[in-house]
Design an enzyme around this catalytic site. Sequence first.
Site, PDB file in Angstrom:
ATOM      1  N   GLU A 198       0.866  -1.197   0.000  1.00 31.29           N
ATOM      2  CA  GLU A 198       0.000   0.000   0.000  1.00 31.29           C
ATOM      3  C   GLU A 198       0.895   1.237   0.000  1.00 31.29           C
ATOM      4  O   GLU A 198       1.900   1.295   0.713  1.00 31.29           O
ATOM      5  CB  GLU A 198      -0.923  -0.044   1.220  1.00 31.29           C
ATOM      6  CG  GLU A 198      -1.634   1.239   1.582  1.00 31.29           C
ATOM      7  CD  GLU A 198      -2.609   1.770   0.521  1.00 31.29           C
ATOM      8  OE1 GLU A 198      -3.406   0.988  -0.032  1.00 31.29           O
ATOM      9  OE2 GLU A 198      -2.540   2.988   0.236  1.00 31.29           O
TER      10      GLU A 198
ATOM     11  N   ASP B 208       5.256   2.064  -3.280  1.00 30.60           N
ATOM     12  CA  ASP B 208       4.516   2.190  -4.526  1.00 30.60           C
ATOM     13  C   ASP B 208       4.454   0.827  -5.221  1.00 30.60           C
ATOM     14  O   ASP B 208       5.496   0.228  -5.520  1.00 30.60           O
ATOM     15  CB  ASP B 208       5.239   3.214  -5.409  1.00 30.60           C
ATOM     16  CG  ASP B 208       4.484   3.499  -6.704  1.00 30.60           C
ATOM     17  OD1 ASP B 208       3.547   2.748  -7.025  1.00 30.60           O
ATOM     18  OD2 ASP B 208       4.854   4.466  -7.386  1.00 30.60           O
TER      19      ASP B 208
ATOM     20  N   ASP C 150      -5.952  -3.919  -6.287  1.00 28.44           N
ATOM     21  CA  ASP C 150      -7.134  -3.259  -5.730  1.00 28.44           C
ATOM     22  C   ASP C 150      -6.882  -1.753  -5.801  1.00 28.44           C
ATOM     23  O   ASP C 150      -6.724  -1.079  -4.788  1.00 28.44           O
ATOM     24  CB  ASP C 150      -7.309  -3.749  -4.287  1.00 28.44           C
ATOM     25  CG  ASP C 150      -8.561  -3.179  -3.637  1.00 28.44           C
ATOM     26  OD1 ASP C 150      -9.301  -2.431  -4.301  1.00 28.44           O
ATOM     27  OD2 ASP C 150      -8.774  -3.473  -2.443  1.00 28.44           O
TER      28      ASP C 150
ATOM     29  N   ASP D  74      -9.078   4.816  -9.053  1.00 27.77           N
ATOM     30  CA  ASP D  74      -9.216   5.264 -10.445  1.00 27.77           C
ATOM     31  C   ASP D  74      -7.849   5.634 -11.034  1.00 27.77           C
ATOM     32  O   ASP D  74      -6.943   6.027 -10.301  1.00 27.77           O
ATOM     33  CB  ASP D  74     -10.134   6.505 -10.506  1.00 27.77           C
ATOM     34  CG  ASP D  74     -11.545   6.202 -10.014  1.00 27.77           C
ATOM     35  OD1 ASP D  74     -11.998   5.057 -10.182  1.00 27.77           O
ATOM     36  OD2 ASP D  74     -12.178   7.100  -9.445  1.00 27.77           O
TER      37      ASP D  74
ATOM     38  N   PRO E 233      -1.246   9.142  -8.649  1.00 28.68           N
ATOM     39  CA  PRO E 233      -0.234   8.091  -8.502  1.00 28.68           C
ATOM     40  C   PRO E 233      -0.682   6.717  -9.013  1.00 28.68           C
ATOM     41  O   PRO E 233       0.144   5.846  -9.256  1.00 28.68           O
ATOM     42  CB  PRO E 233       0.038   8.049  -6.990  1.00 28.68           C
ATOM     43  CG  PRO E 233      -1.088   8.762  -6.354  1.00 28.68           C
ATOM     44  CD  PRO E 233      -1.641   9.720  -7.354  1.00 28.68           C
TER      45      PRO E 233
END
Lengths: 281, 281
Positions: A107, A138, A156, A159, A163
């Site tokens: 995450e 990242d 998951d 949009d 990033p």
Amino acid sequence: MVNNVWFTEYHNKNVALSVRVKDILYKDKSEYQEILILDTYDFGKVLVLDNTFQTTEFDEFIYHELISHIPLFTHPNPKDILVIGGGDGGTVREVVKHNINKVDFVELDSKVLEACKKYMPKLSCEMENEKVNIIITDGIKYVAETEKKYDVIIIDCPDPVGPAKGLFEKEFYKNVFKCLKDDGLMVQQSESPLYNLDLIKNIAKYLREAGFSIIMPYVYPMPSYPSGMWSFMLASKKYNPMEVDEETIKERLNFETKYYDEQVHKGIFLATPRFLKEAIK
Amino acid sequence: MVNNVWFTEYHNKNVALSVRVKDILYKDKSEYQEILILDTYDFGKVLVLDNTFQTTEFDEFIYHELISHIPLFTHPNPKDILVIGGGDGGTVREVVKHNINKVDFVELDSKVLEACKKYMPKLSCEMENEKVNIIITDGIKYVAETEKKYDVIIIDCPDPVGPAKGLFEKEFYKNVFKCLKDDGLMVQQSESPLYNLDLIKNIAKYLREAGFSIIMPYVYPMPSYPSGMWSFMLASKKYNPMEVDEETIKERLNFETKYYDEQVHKGIFLATPRFLKEAIK
């Protein structure tokens, strides 16, 4: 007392969905985005990033069951799992219901994780599970650099703006392919077939170019997302979700679900609207 | 110039969907309801009754294909059809694509028919078709009194409030059963599984009591309806939609569709969410 406070998400310039708000539980700005957690009358607790619904207690079961159980029951024996994004924890919560070894959970934004751990425990309840290995970085960089190989990768993602844009680009899919074992498969959140058909076509094209032989979208109703018609894209090196035996799923499905079952597993692919099937031919 | 005029439908006290409006094409009050036809930026032309979206050019193909083609391809040779409600004409437009003899089209409100004929020709385009027999009366009264027998009855009803309430009651389903031939079947619009699960349970119960042996809901995403997750209920005396041969559908499907095809026909039943399957067991 019933508040007359509303949160409104503008799906675009011309359509908006509004929910009545009980309380604002959390608001902060991280390095990456504005984070808002609301308590609402109809949607329960809601995570909002940059004014866009990410997850709501009302409908998250649909999204999280389908992003997890479809790929995990397509693979005959998923052990090593990578989840990219989904800081609310809902996907990881579903993944650890399977007989896995380990889920690496990548995450970008630790503030989302911390906020959800505090305010959305129904979703983030497995963050302390010893099978969950949280990596704050990242996802694009992670798949480019890691030498690990996974059975299943679940993307998951939000949009494709800011990033997250790189999570929909060719280079990323090549790296995902590289990070999968020879019989591995992936699933990605892939937006609305009604609003983002060109994006979905591109995703399918890039996945084909990356080397995946089986590329199949699936569609489901999702109340809190634009148009209410949402999709995932499955890409697989070997296993076809349609070839999984119903009895095998029934045996392995030893936990409660609200949306998914062994019939939904196949039906959801067959029920893909004709216009979407034809768009990605 | 972009108007900043919005139409908002309140799904309940706590959730609302808003669309930006180009123009108000028609507004009137009939004996039964307030009728509004809007031209909107994203949803095209929109029919609104009593402040509730009935149909929009944006998503009507989903609703009208699924309410028509699922029952009509389940029946091996549908000739005599009854459509109750759906004054916009979209259901009848799909029905006459099949090789039928006649469709009796029973609509309560002639003002809705007239307004849609004028302002929504994409939907009402088959109102002059010689196979379409328009009957302006109450569908509840019609099925109680007629001695005709149909192959397929399609109930394209609004929400169960006001004059449509009786379209969800036991007496009505008994009469529908009576108006079907020995191998007939019906489909009804049956609201949102997320918001109206008790209603759907009742529909299934009443249909069982009316004598139908096969009772199967199906679910699909519908952007302009509350929650975006919508349903139809199929009830059949003899034919099971799952037993129709895919090749037979492909042969008979000699017209264009955007949503429905021979795979969707079965997949949509398999993909029924577990919580709904269990609710109507």
